[in-house]
Structure formats: structure tokens, C-alpha cells
Motif scaffolding. Structure first.
Motif, PDB file in Angstrom:
ATOM      1  N   ASP A  88      96.174  66.112 104.081  1.00 46.52           N
ATOM      2  CA  ASP A  88      96.993  65.178 103.304  1.00 46.52           C
ATOM      3  C   ASP A  88      96.460  64.898 101.909  1.00 46.52           C
ATOM      4  OD1 ASP A  88      98.483  65.045 105.588  1.00 46.52           O
ATOM      5  OD2 ASP A  88      97.893  63.009 106.145  1.00 46.52           O
ATOM      6  N   ALA A  89      95.174  65.116 101.674  1.00 46.81           N
ATOM      7  CA  ALA A  89      94.573  64.784 100.379  1.00 46.81           C
ATOM      8  C   ALA A  89      95.088  65.711  99.285  1.00 46.81           C
ATOM      9  CB  ALA A  89      93.053  64.876 100.477  1.00 46.81           C
ATOM     10  N   SER A  90      95.184  65.162  98.077  1.00 51.87           N
ATOM     11  CA  SER A  90      95.727  65.954  96.969  1.00 51.87           C
ATOM     12  C   SER A  90      94.665  66.797  96.266  1.00 51.87           C
ATOM     13  CB  SER A  90      96.401  65.025  95.947  1.00 51.87           C
ATOM     14  OG  SER A  90      95.481  64.055  95.472  1.00 51.87           O
ATOM     15  N   THR A  91      93.382  66.452  96.425  1.00 50.38           N
ATOM     16  CA  THR A  91      92.304  67.236  95.829  1.00 50.38           C
ATOM     17  C   THR A  91      91.230  67.503  96.869  1.00 50.38           C
ATOM     18  OG1 THR A  91      90.978  65.329  95.120  1.00 50.38           O
ATOM     19  CG2 THR A  91      92.700  66.105  93.599  1.00 50.38           C
ATOM     20  N   ALA A  92      90.379  68.464  96.575  1.00 56.48           N
ATOM     21  CA  ALA A  92      89.298  68.802  97.492  1.00 56.48           C
ATOM     22  C   ALA A  92      88.320  67.640  97.622  1.00 56.48           C
ATOM     23  CB  ALA A  92      88.572  70.052  97.007  1.00 56.48           C
ATOM     24  N   ARG A  93      88.003  66.978  96.511  1.00 58.42           N
ATOM     25  CA  ARG A  93      87.070  65.846  96.561  1.00 58.42           C
ATOM     26  C   ARG A  93      87.636  64.714  97.408  1.00 58.42           C
ATOM     27  NH1 ARG A  93      84.801  61.223  94.857  1.00 58.42           N
ATOM     28  NH2 ARG A  93      82.675  61.293  93.989  1.00 58.42           N
ATOM     29  N   GLU A  94      88.901  64.419  97.195  1.00 60.56           N
ATOM     30  CA  GLU A  94      89.543  63.378  97.992  1.00 60.56           C
ATOM     31  C   GLU A  94      89.542  63.761  99.473  1.00 60.56           C
ATOM     32  OE1 GLU A  94      94.002  61.499  98.728  1.00 60.56           O
ATOM     33  OE2 GLU A  94      93.573  62.507  96.816  1.00 60.56           O
ATOM     34  N   ALA A  95      89.755  65.028  99.767  1.00 67.13           N
ATOM     35  CA  ALA A  95      89.770  65.490 101.161  1.00 67.13           C
ATOM     36  C   ALA A  95      88.417  65.251 101.824  1.00 67.13           C
ATOM     37  CB  ALA A  95      90.134  66.968 101.219  1.00 67.13           C
TER      38      ALA A  95
END
Length: 207
Positions: A88-95
Motif C-alpha cells: 500500500d505504501a507509495s514509496t520504498a521508504r514509506e513501505a
């Protein structure tokens, strides 16, 4: 048959199960989670699953068979925190950060055992349990591979530097996640786990 006598009912074919298989497997998952693989005996399983020993063996197989099914159930139920974070995260860092923080919350809930069943059950010592150890190692490696693929997606989408070593990052953050599980089992608060995550995210590559 004499006049007026009632016909005897036909005999039932087969013996109905006196338990619900899914409920029994859930109980097995919880006791393996709480006590680990080596700490859980067949008699423990008989007690929590509501079956006698012959029925347990005929329905589920040996202890290792039950454990493997329990791990699969754990992945499907408790693994949602990780799979949803990565998808669901929009970026790898957020994921990565969402994965760590959602598991920190899950590891410290008051209901049920603390930490991750798969990580905690992997602390095996007896040589005869090598096949279980290898099974759990493969399971954790699969998780690391999924994380590496998500990091590669970040590079492809431009939110992670092309120079980032996705293998190294996936191994590092998988190790952090496993460490959170140990901390939680040792009684660490959710706040402490989030402080560890704060420090781990400082390692995220710049650019």
C-alpha cells in the motif's frame, strides 16, 4: 420383521469429527507462538486442540506437520501487517517504515503472545529439529526477498537512489524487524520499539 415393529435406523457411515479443524489449528498456532517449537509437546497440542492423540495424528500428522500448517496460518493472518505495508505504501521508504512500525504495534498487543512466532520459534537447539530450522530459515528468506523486490520497485519508480544496494538494505531491515520481535518478547514497550525504528531509519540512503 413382525407386524407393527419399527424398522431399525440405518447405521451411520463414518465417524463424525468431534472438533473443528480450523479452530484446532488456530489453538496449535497460539501455543507454538507462546512456547516455541521445542517447548511444545504433543501432549500440549492434544490439550489445546481438543483432540485425542490418535485423532491428532490421523487429522494433522506429526508435530512437525502441525507446526508447518500453523506457520502457514500465521503468515496468512498475522503477516497482513507486513504485506499491506509493502503493497500500500507509495514509496520504498514509506513501505519499510510502515512495515516496521505496524509490526511494532502488533508485537506488543496485550492479547496473545508478544513478538513474531516465526522468529521466536526459530531458536532451536536439538539436532533432530534441523528440518524445522531450515523450514523457518527459508520462510524468513522469502520475507527478505519480498522486501528486496519492493526496494527494487522503489529504484524503478525513482523514489530510491539507483546506487542503493537493495540486497544489503533488505537484509538490514529484515534483521531490524527480527530484533524488534526479540525485544517485544523480552518485555520492551511499543515506545521503545519505535525509538529503535527511528534509529534504523537514519540508515536509509540519501538521495
Amino acid at each position: 420383521m413382525s407386524a407393527g415393529s419399527k424398522p431399525k435406523p440405518a447405521p451411520k457411515i463414518g465417524r463424525p469429527r468431534a472438533f473443528d479443524r480450523d479452530t484446532a489449528l488456530l489453538a496449535a498456532m497460539r501455543i507454538f507462538w507462546a512456547q516455541g517449537y521445542e517447548g511444545t509437546s504433543i501432549q500440549d497440542l492434544v490439550g489445546v486442540m481438543g483432540v485425542n492423540k490418535p485423532s491428532l495424528y490421523s487429522t494433522f500428522g506429526c508435530k512437525e506437520d502441525i507446526f508447518r500448517e500453523a506457520v502457514d496460518l500465521y503468515d496468512r493472518v498475522e503477516g497482513l501487517a507486513t504485506s499491506r505495508s509493502l503493497s500500500d505504501a507509495s514509496t520504498a521508504r514509506e513501505a519499510v517504515e510502515t512495515m516496521l512500525r505496524s509490526n511494532a504495534r502488533a508485537y506488543t498487543v496485550d492479547e496473545g503472545p508478544r513478538g513474531c512466532m516465526i522468529v521466536l520459534s526459530s531458536l532451536l537447539g536439538a539436532p533432530e529439529n534441523e528440518s524445522v530450522r531450515a523450514f523457518l530459515a527459508d520462510n524468513r528468506l522469502d520475507g527478505e526477498t519480498i522486501l528486496r523486490d519492493r526496494l527494487s520497485q522503489g529504484i524503478a519508480e525513482g523514489d530510491l537512489s539507483a546506487s542503493a544496494d537493495v540486497g544489503q538494505l533488505a537484509a538490514f531491515y529484515t534483521t531490524v524487524l527480527e530484533g524488534l520481535s526479540i525485544q517485544a518478547r523480552d518485555g520492551a514497550s511499543e515506545q521503545k520499539l519505535h525509538l529503535i525504528i527511528d534509529a534504523a531509519m537514519l540508515a536509509w540512503p540519501a538521495g
